[in-house]
Write a protein that holds these residues in place. Structure first.
Motif, PDB file in Angstrom:
ATOM      1  N   VAL A 248      44.691  40.541  34.617  1.00 22.74           N
ATOM      2  CA  VAL A 248      44.692  41.762  35.640  1.00 22.74           C
ATOM      3  C   VAL A 248      44.718  43.009  34.802  1.00 22.74           C
ATOM      4  CG1 VAL A 248      46.100  42.828  37.271  1.00 22.74           C
ATOM      5  CG2 VAL A 248      45.553  40.429  37.481  1.00 22.74           C
ATOM      6  N   ALA A 252      40.782  43.721  34.642  1.00 25.64           N
ATOM      7  CA  ALA A 252      40.614  44.475  35.704  1.00 25.64           C
ATOM      8  C   ALA A 252      41.050  45.993  35.644  1.00 25.64           C
ATOM      9  CB  ALA A 252      41.534  43.368  36.661  1.00 25.64           C
ATOM     10  N   PHE A 258      36.702  43.539  36.800  1.00 22.68           N
ATOM     11  CA  PHE A 258      36.896  42.844  38.080  1.00 22.68           C
ATOM     12  C   PHE A 258      37.919  43.613  38.841  1.00 22.68           C
ATOM     13  CE2 PHE A 258      35.991  39.617  34.541  1.00 22.68           C
ATOM     14  CZ  PHE A 258      34.845  38.973  35.405  1.00 22.68           C
ATOM     15  N   PRO A 259      37.837  43.103  40.354  1.00 18.01           N
ATOM     16  CA  PRO A 259      38.989  43.657  41.178  1.00 18.01           C
ATOM     17  C   PRO A 259      40.332  43.397  40.773  1.00 18.01           C
ATOM     18  CG  PRO A 259      36.987  42.882  42.417  1.00 18.01           C
ATOM     19  CD  PRO A 259      37.118  42.156  41.010  1.00 18.01           C
ATOM     20  N   THR A 260      41.422  44.167  40.828  1.00 13.92           N
ATOM     21  CA  THR A 260      42.724  43.793  40.516  1.00 13.92           C
ATOM     22  C   THR A 260      43.250  42.986  41.511  1.00 13.92           C
ATOM     23  OG1 THR A 260      43.449  46.154  41.486  1.00 13.92           O
ATOM     24  CG2 THR A 260      42.996  46.101  39.217  1.00 13.92           C
ATOM     25  N   HIS A 283      35.697  38.723  43.456  1.00 12.15           N
ATOM     26  CA  HIS A 283      37.168  38.905  43.518  1.00 12.15           C
ATOM     27  C   HIS A 283      37.857  37.502  43.296  1.00 12.15           C
ATOM     28  CE1 HIS A 283      36.739  42.407  45.984  1.00 12.15           C
ATOM     29  NE2 HIS A 283      37.974  42.771  45.758  1.00 12.15           N
ATOM     30  N   LEU A 286      38.621  35.632  38.455  1.00 15.51           N
ATOM     31  CA  LEU A 286      39.999  35.774  37.774  1.00 15.51           C
ATOM     32  C   LEU A 286      40.892  34.561  38.274  1.00 15.51           C
ATOM     33  CD1 LEU A 286      40.423  39.372  36.782  1.00 15.51           C
ATOM     34  CD2 LEU A 286      39.291  37.482  35.751  1.00 15.51           C
TER      35      LEU A 286
END
Length: 417
Positions: A248, A252, A258-260, A283, A286
């Motif tokens: 994250v 992210a 990538f989205p958090t 989404h 991760l």
């Protein structure tokens, strides 16, 4: 074999009772429950405040609060009510009787016959008279059907209630004390997310780990085996929640690759079909990495070690001595026997319905069963905790039985007597 599985199914209920009984006892003795939260809120709302959390509530209000949350009953009786083998007191009314008062007016909510139901109401309210010794009278005796009273002289009151068997055995998991919603509906609303992550993790683990284990066994002590072993054990040594935090922060938040957080993006509803698919996949990359990193080492090494043991067995050497190729010896003889231990893990497929790590879902803010579980523990939401535990226990027991069935299906030598 039939008798064995019948015995296993018969053991589900006592095992379930034992597991839930222990946790139910813990919820009864743990401080900071729903009553304390309600009293603290009442204290905060009281003008000027008070050091005593229950100072702003009367004895009658505390009694009603205790009855609402089920803390006015002995432990075993309360557990029986939760389980559904003891009748619970529906719509209780606590009628106080002061000094010299012998009668008090009450109202009964009576269910109408089905033919008299209206779109907005299926009940009628009937006035009745309640005496201090618990005798209930009304103009129409038929309205008294289903109502009971319990006199409590020490508290100078009479409890008017309607008994009903309404618990887990009847499919009712009670109401959440934090959200005031049915527990079962809350769990079902989170299951699609949990099923998605659980099913994808389950499928990917076996698709990758079984062939990788076969490759490592065939290429034992080669560069491929050594390199993959290093990577596998490095991944296995990193906890999933720690890896999630690192992903994250670096992939992210810092790089924005990538989205958090979340299961989908904010504009998910406005996307087309392929856009929605990519949004879910984007989404999920991760979190899925964190979910699967621990199981990779276990399944891969289990497959490799079992295949190596079978390749060294006499029946494989005999097959090769009779002219069978090494490929045929592996695929036709050793591989099937090596899959027998893998079959013992297939029963875990039942857990896809509640799959999810509390910490991983907390890190990525995934609105699934894991996040609901940790939130229910923080909120001391005992009905929700017990509901999630009930589903977990049942699925684990069914998964163990399913694992035994897969073993018997894979290995004809297994006989359950």
């Amino acid at each position: 074999m039939r008798d064995y599985f019948i015995r296993r199914f018969l053991l589900i209920f006592p095992t379930f009772v034992g597991a839930t009984l222990v946790v139910f006892f813990i919820t009864r003795i743990t401080p900071g429950g729903p009553m304390e939260k309600t009293m603290q809120m009442a204290m905060m709302n009281e003008k000027g405040g008070s050091k005593n959390a229950g100072a702003s509530l009367s004895e009658e209000q505390l009694a009603e609060l205790s009855a609402y949350y089920g803390f006015d009953k002995p432990f075993l009786q309360a557990y029986g009510i939760w389980l559904g083998v003891w009748p619970r007191e529906e719509t209780p009314q606590f009628v106080p009787f002061g000094k010299g008062v012998k009668e008090a007016p009450v109202s009964l909510k009576v269910l109408l016959p089905r033919e008299k139901w209206t779109p907005t109401n299926a009940y009628k309210v009937t006035p009745a008279t309640l005496t201090s010794d618990g005798k209930l009278t009304t103009a129409d005796p038929a309205d008294l059907e289903g109502w009971k009273t319990r006199a409590e002289p020490d508290k100078k009151r009479v409890v008017l209630y309607r008994p009903a068997f309404k618990g887990v055995l009847q499919g009712y998991f009670h109401l959440s004390t934090s959200y005031n919603q049915p527990v079962l509906e809350m769990m079902l609303s989170k299951m699609p997310v949990s099923i998605f992550y659980g099913l994808i993790s389950f499928i990917l683990s076996y698709i990758v780990c079984v062939p990788l284990g076969v490759l490592k066994a065939i290429k034992h002590r080669t560069v491929i085996d050594n390199a993959t072993s290093v990577l596998i054990f490095i991944g296995y040594s990193i906890p999933g929640f720690l890896l999630g935090s690192l992903l994250v922060v670096y992939l992210a938040a810092r790089h924005g690759w990538f989205p958090t957080e979340g299961f989908t993006g904010e504009n998910f509803a406005s996307l087309g079909f392929f856009g929605k698919v990519w949004d879910i996949v984007h989404h999920a990359i991760l979190p899925l990495t964190c979910y699967m990193i621990g199981s990779f080492a276990f399944l891969t090494m289990l497959m490799k070690n079992n295949l190596m043991d079978n390749l060294a067995a006499d029946y494989v050497r005999t097959a090769i001595a009779k002219g069978a190729s090494f490929r045929r010896a592996v695929v036709g003889h050793a591989l099937r026997n090596s899959l027998i231990p893998i079959a013992t893990t297939l029963g875990s497929i039942t857990m896809i319905f509640v799959a999810g790590s509390m910490l991983i879902e907390r890190i990525f803010q995934i609105d699934g069963i894991g996040l609901l579980t940790i939130q229910s523990i923080y909120d001391r939401d005992y009905p929700l905790v017990m509901g999630i535990l009930t589903i977990d226990v049942l699925l684990i027991m069914l998964g163990n039985i399913l694992s035994d069935y897969f073993v018997a299906l894979t290995d004809p030598r297994v006989r359950f007597e």
